[in-house]
Design a protein around this motif. Structure first.
Motif, short mmCIF file in Angstrom:
data_model
loop_
_atom_site.label_atom_id
_atom_site.label_comp_id
_atom_site.label_asym_id
_atom_site.label_seq_id
_atom_site.Cartn_x
_atom_site.Cartn_y
_atom_site.Cartn_z
N ALA A 276 0.77 -1.05 0.08
CA ALA A 276 0.03 0.04 0.17
C ALA A 276 0.83 1.18 -0.04
O ALA A 276 0.56 2.44 -0.77
CB ALA A 276 -0.83 -0.07 1.15
N LYS A 296 -3.48 -2.93 -8.57
CA LYS A 296 -4.42 -1.84 -8.55
C LYS A 296 -5.49 -2.07 -7.38
O LYS A 296 -5.40 -3.16 -6.57
CB LYS A 296 -5.31 -1.26 -9.68
CG LYS A 296 -5.88 -2.40 -10.38
CD LYS A 296 -6.41 -2.16 -11.92
CE LYS A 296 -6.79 -3.37 -12.60
NZ LYS A 296 -7.38 -2.94 -14.03
N LYS A 298 -7.43 -1.42 -3.58
CA LYS A 298 -6.86 -0.88 -2.06
C LYS A 298 -5.82 -1.67 -1.73
O LYS A 298 -5.01 -0.95 -0.84
CB LYS A 298 -8.15 -1.23 -1.20
CG LYS A 298 -8.41 -2.46 -0.97
CD LYS A 298 -9.81 -2.62 -0.09
CE LYS A 298 -10.29 -4.22 0.26
NZ LYS A 298 -11.13 -4.14 1.28
N GLY A 301 -2.93 0.83 -2.18
CA GLY A 301 -3.11 2.17 -1.52
C GLY A 301 -3.46 3.12 -2.24
O GLY A 301 -4.07 2.98 -3.45
N LYS A 302 -3.57 4.23 -2.07
CA LYS A 302 -4.13 5.64 -2.86
C LYS A 302 -3.16 6.09 -3.58
O LYS A 302 -3.90 6.70 -4.73
CB LYS A 302 -4.72 6.51 -1.59
CG LYS A 302 -5.74 6.03 -0.68
CD LYS A 302 -6.30 7.07 0.34
CE LYS A 302 -7.15 6.55 1.26
NZ LYS A 302 -7.57 7.66 2.42
N GLU A 303 -2.13 6.25 -3.26
CA GLU A 303 -1.10 6.93 -4.11
C GLU A 303 -0.80 6.04 -5.48
O GLU A 303 -0.57 4.83 -5.12
CB GLU A 303 -0.05 7.25 -3.46
CG GLU A 303 -0.16 8.39 -2.40
CD GLU A 303 1.02 8.91 -1.75
OE1 GLU A 303 2.17 8.82 -2.50
OE2 GLU A 303 0.84 9.42 -0.54
#
Length: 573
Positions: A276, A296, A298, A301-303
């Motif tokens: 992540a 891809k 969760k 992670g977000k970035e």
């Protein structure tokens, strides 16, 4: 081998297709055949043994194919599986497809019916168009129709199996081919050893520079090792890259042991965290498939990440997400080129390393607490704690692992210390590889092998215990017996006599199965009993099976793949 035949008052030495097939295998140092005899290959297998090849006969072709596949993975030479026509071929086809998906070099050789009858669909014995049936499930498929083409046919199959991205190849041998004859001196000229079947593929200099630039710009880099990295046998180069870069690494399950799992840079105990949080990921022998959430979501992670992907097959790049720095070539060459410039890459920051170590320490402490509990009845954690400790004392042991919960927990708990020692369900995530992989690993290495099997997984190939005993192989099978698929507690909602779909015979004595074939059976219900049995069995080096009784409530539905198992949304009445 030559056959004498008198023609026009002259004694001409002849040979036949049987012997040329064997000569082609021997010329290319393919000295072991895994298979199951029958029409039309029985005499071929007898002659192979007489000519010094090793033939390991199975009870089912799928498991012979799995043994050949894992032999290919271990040796970088195509494992050989030989089957009869039609149903035997189809049984082997499952293993061939699995080898192709996992990139294991393997050749499935099957006898087949005569082309003239098959093509007109006239109803021959075990009639089937095997060549076209195989094509969708392998790298390449060939048929040899004429005796003078046997050498070329095998050369094509060998090169296809091991070059580029390795995989499965099908080779069709019609029955009439084996009986064809030709002058022995002419035949000798048609057989040869394949030259440089796996040529090095050096990556482009600009691609190497691009990859190094991504690492230079990374604040939280990660190296991800797949089983392709283990297959490459570039062990020293990969270890040097990891250690000289200082970058933390994460091994996929069959890459465990490429560097010891207790290596300080291993991030296995912080897997979710590093996936992540990393901002740049170097993929070595790993693909962004379902095992890595397709790169891809969760899990990552977000970035957005910057990926560097080493792969010998260019069209694998960008298969799920954009790859910032594709590095196309063989793993040894690519890692070697990266090593030349790795000194210019700054070491990862103390903040990144400390964050990983903090997460590792927390997770390892939590796992240690779980493993220390003495559950009664024995659960997965208690049993696997024992296996972990025994493997640590015996790092040369091959470990085969399959199941749902049995696979999930074992992968996380049992550490590996040497490369190419762990074999499991792999890219397809399939059941049924256990006994085939175990036999292949034991035959090729000559070393003790431990198969850690869920009771459901064991059922796919359990009859191969007879094969293990027949060849007196140093294989210890541990069956985690919780009375069913996932667990043995489900009930038939109708109250009828049939058990629930996931439930097996309660308290089955799998240990008695191996005793029927002359092996040693153990029945254990506690970690202490399991430790004593496993230690004794490995030391003895003889066929053994440990029936490890596990709490039947311990498993979870579908293991860690619950999200892939749809359930009905309809209201129950």
């Amino acid at each position: 081998m030559k056959i004498s035949m008198t023609t026009d008052n002259q004694n001409t030495q002849l040979t036949d297709g049987f012997h040329l097939v064997i000569d082609a295998l021997k010329a290319n140092d393919l000295n072991t055949i895994f298979g199951l005899v029958g029409i039309p290959i029985t005499d071929l297998c007898r002659l192979a043994q007489a000519e010094g090849l090793r033939f390991i006969g199975f009870r089912h072709e799928q498991h012979a194919g799995n043994a050949a596949a894992i032999a290919g993975y271990m040796t970088q030479k195509p494992g050989i599986c030989m089957t009869v026509s039609a149903p035997g071929f189809l049984n082997g086809l499952t293993a061939l497809a699995n080898a192709t998906v996992n990139c294991f070099p393997m050749i499935l050789i099957s006898g087949s019916s005569e082309r003239e009858i098959v093509d007109l669909q006239q109803g021959d014995y075990e009639e089937m168009d095997q060549l076209n049936a195989a094509k969708p499930y392998c790298k390449a498929a060939y048929r040899i129709n004429h005796i003078e083409d046997i050498g070329i046919g095998f050369a094509r199959a060998i090169r296809a199996a091991v070059s580029g991205r390795p995989g499965g190849v099908y080779l069709d041998l019609p029955a009439q081919l084996l009986a064809q004859t030709m002058p022995a001196e002419e035949a000798k000229k048609t057989i040869f050893k394949v030259i440089d079947p796996v040529p090095r593929q050096i990556p482009a200099a600009d691609a190497v520079a691009r990859a190094l630039d991504v690492l230079k710009g990374a604040k939280r880099p990660l190296i991800l090792l797949g089983k392709g990295a283990a297959y490459a046998q570039a062990d020293k180069e990969i270890r040097d890259l990891v250690e000289k870069s200082g970058i933390p690494y994460l091994p996929m399950s069959m890459a465990k042991g490429l560097l010891p799992d207790n290596h300080p840079q291993s991030a296995s105990a912080a897997r979710s965290f590093v996936l992540a949080e990393a901002d740049a990921v170097l993929l070595i022998g790993a693909r962004l498939n379902w095992l890595l959430a397709h790169g891809k979501g969760k899990t990552w992670g977000k970035e957005p990440k910057k990926f560097i992907q080493i792969d010998i097959q260019a069209n694998e790049v960008d298969s799920n997400v954009q790859i910032a720095a594709p590095l196309i070539g063989d793993i040894g060459s690519c890692v070697g080129e990266l090593l030349k410039g790795i000194a210019s890459v700054p070491k990862p920051s103390a903040d990144w390393i400390n964050a990983i170590n903090e997460k590792k320490d927390k997770n390892m402490a939590k796992m240690a607490e779980t493993l220390a509990k003495e559950a009664n009845p024995m659960n997965f954690h208690g049993a696997l704690r024992v296996i972990r400790d025994v493997i640590k004392k015996n790092p040369d042991v091959n470990l085969v692992n399959e199941g749902a919960n049995t696979l999930d927990y074992c992968r996380a708990i049992v550490d590996m210390y040497k490369p190419r020692k762990r074999f499991d369900s792999g890219t397809w995530g399939i059941m049924g590889i256990g006994m085939g992989y175990s036999i292949g690993a034991a035959v090729i290495s000559g070393l003790p092998t431990v198969a850690v099997e869920g009771d459901s997984a064991f059922g796919f190939s359990g009859m191969e215990l007879e094969t293990v005993c027949r060849y007196n192989l140093p294989i210890t099978t541990i069956v985690f017996n919780n009375n069913g698929v996932y667990r043995g507690t489900d009930k038939n909602p109708t109250g009828g006599a049939d058990v629930a779909p996931t439930v097996f015979v309660k308290d089955a004595r799998y240990d008695k199965m191996i005793e029927a074939f002359g092996g040693v059976g153990y029945y254990v219900t506690t970690p202490a009993e399991l430790e004593a049995a496993l230690t004794e069995a490995i030391a003895a080096g003889k066929p053994a099976l440990i029936n490890a009784v596990i709490d039947e409530t311990a498993g979870t539905e579908s293991g860690r793949l619950t999200n892939l198992n749809p359930s009905t949304a309809a209201a129950k009445k």
